[in-house]
Motif scaffolding. Structure first.
Motif, short mmCIF file in Angstrom:
data_model
loop_
_atom_site.label_atom_id
_atom_site.label_comp_id
_atom_site.label_asym_id
_atom_site.label_seq_id
_atom_site.Cartn_x
_atom_site.Cartn_y
_atom_site.Cartn_z
N GLY A 18 -0.48 -9.81 -35.41
CA GLY A 18 -1.34 -9.77 -36.33
C GLY A 18 -2.75 -10.35 -36.00
N ARG A 19 -2.99 -10.77 -35.08
CA ARG A 19 -4.38 -10.37 -34.89
C ARG A 19 -5.17 -9.29 -33.48
N PRO A 20 -6.00 -9.15 -34.08
CA PRO A 20 -7.24 -8.02 -32.45
C PRO A 20 -6.87 -8.49 -31.22
N PRO A 21 -6.83 -7.63 -30.50
CA PRO A 21 -7.55 -7.92 -29.21
C PRO A 21 -9.15 -9.01 -29.55
N THR A 22 -8.78 -10.10 -28.30
CA THR A 22 -10.31 -11.54 -28.61
C THR A 22 -10.62 -10.73 -27.11
N VAL A 58 -10.94 0.99 -32.80
CA VAL A 58 -10.01 2.04 -34.13
C VAL A 58 -8.64 1.02 -34.01
N LEU A 59 -8.95 0.44 -35.29
CA LEU A 59 -8.02 -0.54 -35.49
C LEU A 59 -6.98 -0.03 -36.30
N ALA A 60 -5.49 0.14 -36.73
CA ALA A 60 -4.98 0.66 -37.85
C ALA A 60 -3.68 -1.32 -38.14
N VAL A 61 -3.38 -1.04 -39.13
CA VAL A 61 -2.24 -2.50 -38.94
C VAL A 61 -1.51 -1.96 -39.90
N VAL A 62 -0.58 -2.13 -39.18
CA VAL A 62 0.94 -2.34 -40.35
C VAL A 62 1.51 -3.25 -40.71
N LEU A 84 8.32 2.15 -36.75
CA LEU A 84 7.41 2.36 -36.79
C LEU A 84 6.01 1.75 -36.59
N VAL A 85 5.98 0.90 -35.65
CA VAL A 85 5.15 0.51 -34.52
C VAL A 85 4.25 2.04 -33.79
N GLU A 86 5.24 1.82 -33.22
CA GLU A 86 5.06 4.04 -32.08
C GLU A 86 4.45 4.26 -33.45
N SER A 87 5.61 4.83 -34.48
CA SER A 87 4.77 5.85 -35.47
C SER A 87 3.94 5.75 -35.60
N SER A 112 -11.39 1.63 -27.64
CA SER A 112 -9.90 1.30 -27.27
C SER A 112 -9.44 1.20 -28.77
N LEU A 113 -8.03 1.61 -28.93
CA LEU A 113 -6.85 2.21 -29.72
C LEU A 113 -6.65 0.66 -29.91
N HIS A 114 -6.35 0.34 -31.14
CA HIS A 114 -5.32 -1.21 -31.47
C HIS A 114 -4.21 -1.09 -32.75
N VAL A 115 -3.19 -1.06 -32.86
CA VAL A 115 -2.12 -1.26 -33.64
C VAL A 115 -1.77 -2.75 -33.64
N VAL A 116 -1.65 -3.69 -34.68
CA VAL A 116 -1.61 -4.29 -35.28
C VAL A 116 -0.79 -4.91 -36.37
N LEU A 117 0.15 -5.77 -36.10
CA LEU A 117 1.11 -5.55 -37.37
C LEU A 117 0.53 -7.07 -37.96
N GLY A 118 0.27 -6.60 -39.52
CA GLY A 118 0.19 -7.93 -39.89
C GLY A 118 -0.64 -7.80 -41.64
#
Length: 173
Positions: A18-22, A58-62, A84-87, A112-118
């Motif tokens: 639920g948090r982007p990489p720090t 680049v951040l996508a949130v699921v 869902l995350v892979e999609s 860098s591309l980031h997919v985060v749950l939350g």
């Protein structure tokens, strides 16, 4: 990753916390959900990152469970969440490739591309605390449409910890 060209595979960092990489230096954070508005914003974010010599995140949130799961249901839906995350990761790669193909020149910066749950708003606001700029698209045209479609942009403008650039649709769109 520096010098990204259309069709080049950009790795996606998946975060399920639920948090982007720090631990990365501040950069330009582009929220991307695959909509036209987010693609226009991503193009502008690439320009901003190059202009300031900053990395582009680049951040996508699921949000797999907007209302939460009833007790005992989390395990049953885990496979669906992974799908869902892979999609979303695949969609994020395609969105970046689409923007790269439409640009007049390749993106020459680090990306860098980031997919985060939350929750989308919560994740973006939390991520903004470490960034130079947050870049978002807007999809509302006023009235009820703005209420439904512009809530993320509105929350970011009012509560983000860094400057926010909201990119409107191009005049010809």
């Amino acid at each position: 990753m520096a010098g990204v060209r259309p069709g080049q595979d950009v790795p996606v960092v998946l975060s399920v916390l639920g948090r982007p990489p720090t631990g990365r230096r501040p950069g330009v954070l582009a929220a991307c959900d695959g909509s036209d508005g987010s693609l226009w914003a991503l193009d502008r974010a690439m320009t901003e990152a190059e202009l300031f010599g900053l990395p582009l995140y680049v951040l996508a949130v699921v949000n797999p469970a907007p209302a939460g799961y009833p007790p005992g249901m989390a395990e049953l839906v885990q496979e669906s969440v992974e799908t869902l995350v892979e999609s979303m990761a695949d969609g994020l790669r395609r969105a970046v490739d689409t923007v790269l193909r439409q640009r007049g020149r390749p993106f020459t910066g680090e990306m860098s591309l980031h997919v985060v749950l939350g929750n989308v708003v919560e994740v973006l606001l939390e991520a903004s605390t470490r960034q130079h700029t947050l870049v978002l698209g807007t999809r509302g045209n006023g009235g009820f449409a703005r209420l439904l479609l512009g809530s993320v942009s509105s929350a970011a403008v009012h509560h983000a910890a860094c400057p926010v650039l909201v990119v409107p649709a191009p005049a010809e769109a």
